[in-house]
Scaffold this active site. Structure first.
Site, PDB file in Angstrom:
ATOM      1  N   LYS A 145       0.837  -1.212   0.000  1.00  0.00           N
ATOM      2  CA  LYS A 145       0.000   0.000   0.000  1.00  0.00           C
ATOM      3  C   LYS A 145       0.872   1.263   0.000  1.00  0.00           C
ATOM      4  O   LYS A 145       0.667   2.158  -0.814  1.00  0.00           O
ATOM      5  CB  LYS A 145      -0.951   0.010   1.214  1.00  0.00           C
ATOM      6  CG  LYS A 145      -1.926  -1.178   1.231  1.00  0.00           C
ATOM      7  CD  LYS A 145      -2.915  -1.118   2.372  1.00  0.00           C
ATOM      8  CE  LYS A 145      -2.285  -1.171   3.757  1.00  0.00           C
ATOM      9  NZ  LYS A 145      -1.552  -2.436   4.040  1.00  0.00           N
ATOM     10  N   ARG A 163      11.275  -5.263   5.727  1.00  0.00           N
ATOM     11  CA  ARG A 163      10.965  -3.866   5.399  1.00  0.00           C
ATOM     12  C   ARG A 163      11.837  -2.894   6.185  1.00  0.00           C
ATOM     13  O   ARG A 163      12.126  -3.099   7.356  1.00  0.00           O
ATOM     14  CB  ARG A 163       9.487  -3.586   5.710  1.00  0.00           C
ATOM     15  CG  ARG A 163       9.119  -2.112   5.567  1.00  0.00           C
ATOM     16  CD  ARG A 163       7.640  -1.887   5.391  1.00  0.00           C
ATOM     17  NE  ARG A 163       6.854  -2.274   6.556  1.00  0.00           N
ATOM     18  CZ  ARG A 163       5.525  -2.213   6.585  1.00  0.00           C
ATOM     19  NH1 ARG A 163       4.845  -1.817   5.518  1.00  0.00           N
ATOM     20  NH2 ARG A 163       4.879  -2.586   7.663  1.00  0.00           N
ATOM     21  N   ARG A 197      -0.724  -9.256  13.285  1.00  0.00           N
ATOM     22  CA  ARG A 197      -1.326  -8.236  12.415  1.00  0.00           C
ATOM     23  C   ARG A 197      -2.067  -8.878  11.253  1.00  0.00           C
ATOM     24  O   ARG A 197      -3.118  -8.388  10.840  1.00  0.00           O
ATOM     25  CB  ARG A 197      -0.238  -7.283  11.890  1.00  0.00           C
ATOM     26  CG  ARG A 197       0.163  -6.255  12.945  1.00  0.00           C
ATOM     27  CD  ARG A 197       1.527  -5.687  12.705  1.00  0.00           C
ATOM     28  NE  ARG A 197       1.650  -4.966  11.469  1.00  0.00           N
ATOM     29  CZ  ARG A 197       2.802  -4.792  10.817  1.00  0.00           C
ATOM     30  NH1 ARG A 197       3.925  -5.306  11.299  1.00  0.00           N
ATOM     31  NH2 ARG A 197       2.833  -4.117   9.712  1.00  0.00           N
ATOM     32  N   ARG A 212      10.611  -0.866  11.606  1.00  0.00           N
ATOM     33  CA  ARG A 212       9.505  -0.558  12.519  1.00  0.00           C
ATOM     34  C   ARG A 212       9.453  -1.555  13.672  1.00  0.00           C
ATOM     35  O   ARG A 212       9.710  -2.740  13.481  1.00  0.00           O
ATOM     36  CB  ARG A 212       8.181  -0.610  11.742  1.00  0.00           C
ATOM     37  CG  ARG A 212       7.861   0.697  11.054  1.00  0.00           C
ATOM     38  CD  ARG A 212       6.709   0.596  10.084  1.00  0.00           C
ATOM     39  NE  ARG A 212       5.544  -0.132  10.605  1.00  0.00           N
ATOM     40  CZ  ARG A 212       4.405  -0.274   9.927  1.00  0.00           C
ATOM     41  NH1 ARG A 212       4.275   0.259   8.717  1.00  0.00           N
ATOM     42  NH2 ARG A 212       3.407  -0.956  10.444  1.00  0.00           N
ATOM     43  N   ARG A 220     -10.197   0.321   8.544  1.00  0.00           N
ATOM     44  CA  ARG A 220      -9.717  -1.025   8.859  1.00  0.00           C
ATOM     45  C   ARG A 220     -10.783  -1.853   9.569  1.00  0.00           C
ATOM     46  O   ARG A 220     -10.531  -3.024   9.864  1.00  0.00           O
ATOM     47  CB  ARG A 220      -8.512  -0.911   9.791  1.00  0.00           C
ATOM     48  CG  ARG A 220      -7.164  -1.183   9.131  1.00  0.00           C
ATOM     49  CD  ARG A 220      -6.133  -1.016  10.220  1.00  0.00           C
ATOM     50  NE  ARG A 220      -4.869  -1.613   9.960  1.00  0.00           N
ATOM     51  CZ  ARG A 220      -3.835  -0.989   9.399  1.00  0.00           C
ATOM     52  NH1 ARG A 220      -3.957   0.232   8.960  1.00  0.00           N
ATOM     53  NH2 ARG A 220      -2.682  -1.609   9.274  1.00  0.00           N
TER      54      ARG A 220
END
Ligand code: ADP
Ligand code: ADP
Ligand code: ZN
Length: 233
Positions: free
Chosen positions: A30, A144, A188, A177, A105
């Site tokens: 995204k 990431r 998640r 993160r 969400r």
């Protein structure tokens, strides 16, 4: 004749809005697609994740409250994120539209967004759903890296920065993160399946969903998005 038709075209362009939602599991791409989409359609990128991380960094009351949920891979309460988005929609740069990334969400968030848009005489134009298998999501999330300054996502294998640890775009420092660890990632993904995936049906009922294969190269995924939405420029 020519002048008046171009004036008409100008007026039509003025009222054309791209009220876009970008939906998909964590790691679907995204953030990666968002920067391309906002460039193409000239709308602001509204990422509730980025807004919340900035509140955490600045240690605001909201940030301190949100951090507990974010570190556990749980959702921040609806009332908090709905408040953020309603405030953001008051900003004049949203007049032409917006790209919501990571919001809504939950069904209550989607309903609150529809209501807020209705009072502005607007509605969602399209919801772009990025589809990616779970195995690939885990690889993407655990590798990431994010720019501290401009939030651009990179990846240690799939999308390396030219200089390790440094953002290609702005020279900012790249970091991992807190919630991109394997245990939190799994939670998640579960939270996504339980609370967010039902939004695909919610928007299908409005006839606004476009489904896009998010496992392709970023350029191909973007090309598919533009052919589904129509060119922005
Ligand atoms: P999201 O915002 O949906 O969580 P990101 O855009 O941050 O996803 O992407 C997650 C990770 O996967 C990042 O490290 C990013 O560089 C990488 N990535 C995104 N899209 C692709 C793609 N099409 N192919 C390979 N890696 C990708
Ligand atoms: P991802 O890249 O995994 O899609 P985000 O950056 O969008 O993640 O969100 C990170 C975290 O911020 C979420 O796990 C959640 O705790 C919180 N968050 C972001 N957006 C929302 C939202 N719309 N509702 C509730 N919590 C949110
Ligand atoms: Zn940067």
């Amino acid at each position: 004749m020519k002048a008046s038709s171009s004036r008409l075209q100008e007026r039509t362009l003025e009222v054309t809005q791209f009220n876009l939602v970008l939906l998909g599991p964590p790691g679907a791409g995204k953030g990666t697609q968002a920067s391309r989409i906002v460039d193409e359609y000239g709308v602001p990128h509204i990422s509730t994740g980025d807004i919340l991380r900035s509140a955490v960094k600045n240690q605001t009351q909201m940030g301190l409250e949100a951090k507990k949920y974010m570190d556990a891979g749980e959702l921040v309460p609806d009332s908090v994120v709905i408040g953020i988005v309603k405030d953001r929609l008051q900003e004049p740069d949203t007049a032409k539209g917006f790209l919501m990334d990571g919001f809504p969400r939950t069904i209550p968030q989607a309903e609150a967004l529809d209501k807020a848009l209705e009072t502005l005489d607007r509605a969602i134009s399209k919801t772009v759903v990025l589809l990616v298998d779970e195995d690939l999501l885990i690889k993407r999330l655990t590798g990431r890296r994010i720019c501290r300054s401009c939030q651009t996502p990179f990846h240690v294998y799939f999308n390396k920065a030219k200089v390790e640890g440094v953002c290609d775009k702005c020279g900012g420092e790249l970091y991992q993160r807190d919630d991109d660890t394997e245990a939190t990632v799994r939670n998640r993904l579960e939270v996504y399946r339980a609370q967010t995936e039902p939004l695909i049906g919610y928007y299908d009922a409005q006839g606004v969903v476009v489904r896009i294969d998010g496992a392709q190269e970023p350029e191909q995924t973007f090309a598919d998005i533009v052919s589904a939405l129509g060119p922005g420029k």
